[in-house]
Scaffold this motif. Structure first.
Motif, PDB file in Angstrom:
ATOM      1  N   MET A   1       0.864  -1.213   0.246  1.00 31.41           N
ATOM      2  CA  MET A   1       0.144   0.098   0.086  1.00 31.41           C
ATOM      3  C   MET A   1       0.893   1.279  -0.096  1.00 31.41           C
ATOM      4  N   THR A   2       0.801   1.965  -0.766  1.00 34.94           N
ATOM      5  CA  THR A   2       1.992   3.077  -0.956  1.00 34.94           C
ATOM      6  C   THR A   2       1.087   4.562   0.270  1.00 34.94           C
ATOM      7  N   THR A   3       1.718   5.015   0.121  1.00 37.20           N
ATOM      8  CA  THR A   3       1.065   6.677   1.522  1.00 37.20           C
ATOM      9  C   THR A   3       0.441   7.163   1.051  1.00 37.20           C
ATOM     10  N   ALA A   4       0.414   7.986  -0.054  1.00 35.12           N
ATOM     11  CA  ALA A   4      -0.713   8.215  -0.633  1.00 35.12           C
ATOM     12  C   ALA A   4      -2.292   7.148  -0.239  1.00 35.12           C
ATOM     13  N   ALA A   5      -2.206   5.908  -0.152  1.00 39.05           N
ATOM     14  CA  ALA A   5      -3.621   5.713  -0.212  1.00 39.05           C
ATOM     15  C   ALA A   5      -3.522   4.861   0.866  1.00 39.05           C
ATOM     16  N   GLY A   6      -2.499   4.785   2.116  1.00 38.22           N
ATOM     17  CA  GLY A   6      -2.489   4.991   3.618  1.00 38.22           C
ATOM     18  C   GLY A   6      -3.610   6.311   4.217  1.00 38.22           C
ATOM     19  N   SER A   7      -2.538   7.268   3.532  1.00 39.57           N
ATOM     20  CA  SER A   7      -3.566   8.518   4.088  1.00 39.57           C
ATOM     21  C   SER A   7      -4.478   8.640   3.495  1.00 39.57           C
ATOM     22  N   VAL A   8      -4.966   9.089   2.697  1.00 44.88           N
ATOM     23  CA  VAL A   8      -6.643   8.467   1.885  1.00 44.88           C
ATOM     24  C   VAL A   8      -7.455   7.606   3.407  1.00 44.88           C
ATOM     25  N   LEU A   9      -6.775   6.581   3.573  1.00 48.35           N
ATOM     26  CA  LEU A   9      -7.986   5.492   4.445  1.00 48.35           C
ATOM     27  C   LEU A   9      -8.276   6.263   5.327  1.00 48.35           C
ATOM     28  N   ALA A  10      -6.838   6.659   6.313  1.00 48.34           N
ATOM     29  CA  ALA A  10      -6.571   7.309   7.611  1.00 48.34           C
ATOM     30  C   ALA A  10      -7.900   8.331   7.724  1.00 48.34           C
ATOM     31  N   ARG A  11      -7.549   9.057   6.736  1.00 49.90           N
ATOM     32  CA  ARG A  11      -8.771  10.241   6.845  1.00 49.90           C
ATOM     33  C   ARG A  11     -10.070   9.338   6.831  1.00 49.90           C
ATOM     34  N   ILE A  12     -10.551   8.814   5.656  1.00 50.12           N
ATOM     35  CA  ILE A  12     -12.056   8.167   5.622  1.00 50.12           C
ATOM     36  C   ILE A  12     -12.249   7.268   6.894  1.00 50.12           C
ATOM     37  N   TRP A  13     -10.771   7.109   7.402  1.00 51.34           N
ATOM     38  CA  TRP A  13     -11.451   6.047   8.962  1.00 51.34           C
ATOM     39  C   TRP A  13     -11.642   7.120   9.910  1.00 51.34           C
ATOM     40  N   HIS A  14     -10.912   8.544  10.220  1.00 50.32           N
ATOM     41  CA  HIS A  14     -11.017   9.373  11.787  1.00 50.32           C
ATOM     42  C   HIS A  14     -12.071  10.400  11.267  1.00 50.32           C
ATOM     43  N   GLY A  15     -12.366  10.462   9.759  1.00 50.49           N
ATOM     44  CA  GLY A  15     -13.046  11.570   9.328  1.00 50.49           C
ATOM     45  C   GLY A  15     -15.380  10.617   9.193  1.00 50.49           C
ATOM     46  N   LEU A  16     -15.057   9.644   9.065  1.00 42.94           N
ATOM     47  CA  LEU A  16     -16.417   8.956   9.429  1.00 42.94           C
ATOM     48  C   LEU A  16     -16.178   7.915   9.543  1.00 42.94           C
ATOM     49  N   LEU A  17     -15.891   6.656   8.891  1.00 41.09           N
ATOM     50  CA  LEU A  17     -15.743   4.807   9.389  1.00 41.09           C
ATOM     51  C   LEU A  17     -15.777   5.151  10.625  1.00 41.09           C
ATOM     52  N   ALA A  18     -14.640   5.691  11.690  1.00 42.80           N
ATOM     53  CA  ALA A  18     -14.400   5.265  13.297  1.00 42.80           C
ATOM     54  C   ALA A  18     -16.402   6.369  14.170  1.00 42.80           C
ATOM     55  N   TYR A  19     -15.929   7.184  13.382  1.00 45.24           N
ATOM     56  CA  TYR A  19     -17.451   7.181  14.046  1.00 45.24           C
ATOM     57  C   TYR A  19     -18.356   6.632  13.779  1.00 45.24           C
ATOM     58  N   ALA A  20     -18.936   5.881  12.505  1.00 46.43           N
ATOM     59  CA  ALA A  20     -20.263   4.856  12.050  1.00 46.43           C
ATOM     60  C   ALA A  20     -19.854   3.324  12.837  1.00 46.43           C
ATOM     61  N   VAL A  21     -18.875   3.012  12.846  1.00 46.80           N
ATOM     62  CA  VAL A  21     -18.199   1.968  14.127  1.00 46.80           C
ATOM     63  C   VAL A  21     -19.138   2.486  14.986  1.00 46.80           C
ATOM     64  N   LYS A  22     -18.671   3.567  16.352  1.00 49.17           N
ATOM     65  CA  LYS A  22     -19.450   3.892  17.722  1.00 49.17           C
ATOM     66  C   LYS A  22     -20.310   3.705  17.692  1.00 49.17           C
ATOM     67  N   PHE A  23     -21.325   4.492  16.491  1.00 51.71           N
ATOM     68  CA  PHE A  23     -22.414   4.690  16.208  1.00 51.71           C
ATOM     69  C   PHE A  23     -23.440   3.402  16.292  1.00 51.71           C
ATOM     70  N   TYR A  44     -27.089  13.380  12.535  1.00 47.09           N
ATOM     71  CA  TYR A  44     -26.187  13.711  13.498  1.00 47.09           C
ATOM     72  C   TYR A  44     -24.258  14.269  13.184  1.00 47.09           C
ATOM     73  N   ARG A  45     -23.808  13.234  12.420  1.00 47.04           N
ATOM     74  CA  ARG A  45     -22.849  14.167  12.382  1.00 47.04           C
ATOM     75  C   ARG A  45     -22.168  15.242  11.263  1.00 47.04           C
ATOM     76  N   TYR A  46     -23.005  15.423  10.624  1.00 50.04           N
ATOM     77  CA  TYR A  46     -22.986  16.764  10.010  1.00 50.04           C
ATOM     78  C   TYR A  46     -24.142  17.818  10.260  1.00 50.04           C
ATOM     79  N   TRP A  47     -24.870  17.715  11.195  1.00 45.11           N
ATOM     80  CA  TRP A  47     -26.013  18.790  11.464  1.00 45.11           C
ATOM     81  C   TRP A  47     -26.057  19.070  13.223  1.00 45.11           C
ATOM     82  N   VAL A  48     -26.138  18.231  13.869  1.00 46.03           N
ATOM     83  CA  VAL A  48     -26.108  17.810  15.457  1.00 46.03           C
ATOM     84  C   VAL A  48     -24.477  18.132  15.939  1.00 46.03           C
TER      85      VAL A  48
END
Length: 204
Positions: A1-23, A144-148
């Motif tokens: 996995m390239t550094t750019a792809a890893g950075s994109v996945l990290a942003r997706i995880w911290h920006g959306l997926l981590a919230y989705a799992v906890k939710f 919830y994520r983008y309004w509340v």
């Protein structure tokens, strides 16, 4: 996995997926509370022959308790970095979104049962507890994520932290580190030092 792809996945995880799992975890616990409390009330564990034992009463109470639990779980865990200072307004908006998700499930049931004619108990459960639940959950999570708990909300804690940091950078003088202070101090003029040293004392 390239550094750019890893950075994109990290942003997706911290920006959306981590919230989705906890939710999802909070929502699953809330569902267990809803179903368990509903059945306990219907079985008369908390007493017989009162409104809370009826189907409507039991469901109203169990769903209300589950909504409050879900709000607390999402406020202090899922979206804790973005929770609002005005918790009354936050809960009111949270309740509006929760009712919107419930309306989506009811709409799916109405379309399936009355418009399409699928009147069996299995069809009703698929319509409201599969299709309706999935659409309602997606609706609630996004709002919830983008309004509340949106990062743009003026009374959100993450937004207040950014405002305070910007104010400090604008109105407070930066503190120099010892190395910076040493670099900012001009060196002595070697010529003036030599002249002073070479000047003979008076009276000689």
């Amino acid at each position: 996995m390239t550094t750019a792809a890893g950075s994109v996945l990290a942003r997706i995880w911290h920006g959306l997926l981590a919230y989705a799992v906890k939710f999802g975890i909070v929502g699953l616990i809330g569902l267990v509370i809803d179903v368990t409390l509903f059945n306990l009330l219907r079985l008369g564990v908390f007493g017989d022959d009162h409104w809370a034992q009826s189907a409507i009463g039991a469901k109203t109470i169990s769903t209300s308790v589950a909504i409050v639990f879900n709000w607390l779980g999402n406020r202090y865990w899922t979206f804790r970095r973005h929770r609002r200072r005005n918790y009354v307004r936050e809960f009111a908006e949270y309740l509006i979104v929760s009712l919107g998700g419930m309306a989506i499930a009811l709409l799916c049931l109405w379309v399936s049962h009355h418009l399409l004619g699928f009147t069996t108990i299995v069809a009703d459960n698929i319509a409201t507890n599969v299709v309706g639940l999935a659409l309602g959950t997606a609706f609630r999570f996004l709002l919830y994520r983008y309004w509340v708990y949106g990062h743009h909300r003026a009374d959100g804690l993450s937004n207040l932290d950014r405002v305070e940091e910007a104010q400090r950078s604008l109105f407070e003088e930066p503190r120099l580190r010892p190395t910076d202070a040493a670099a900012a101090t001009p060196p002595p003029d070697p010529g003036s030092a030599g002249t002073t040293a070479g000047t003979p004392p008076r009276g000689s």
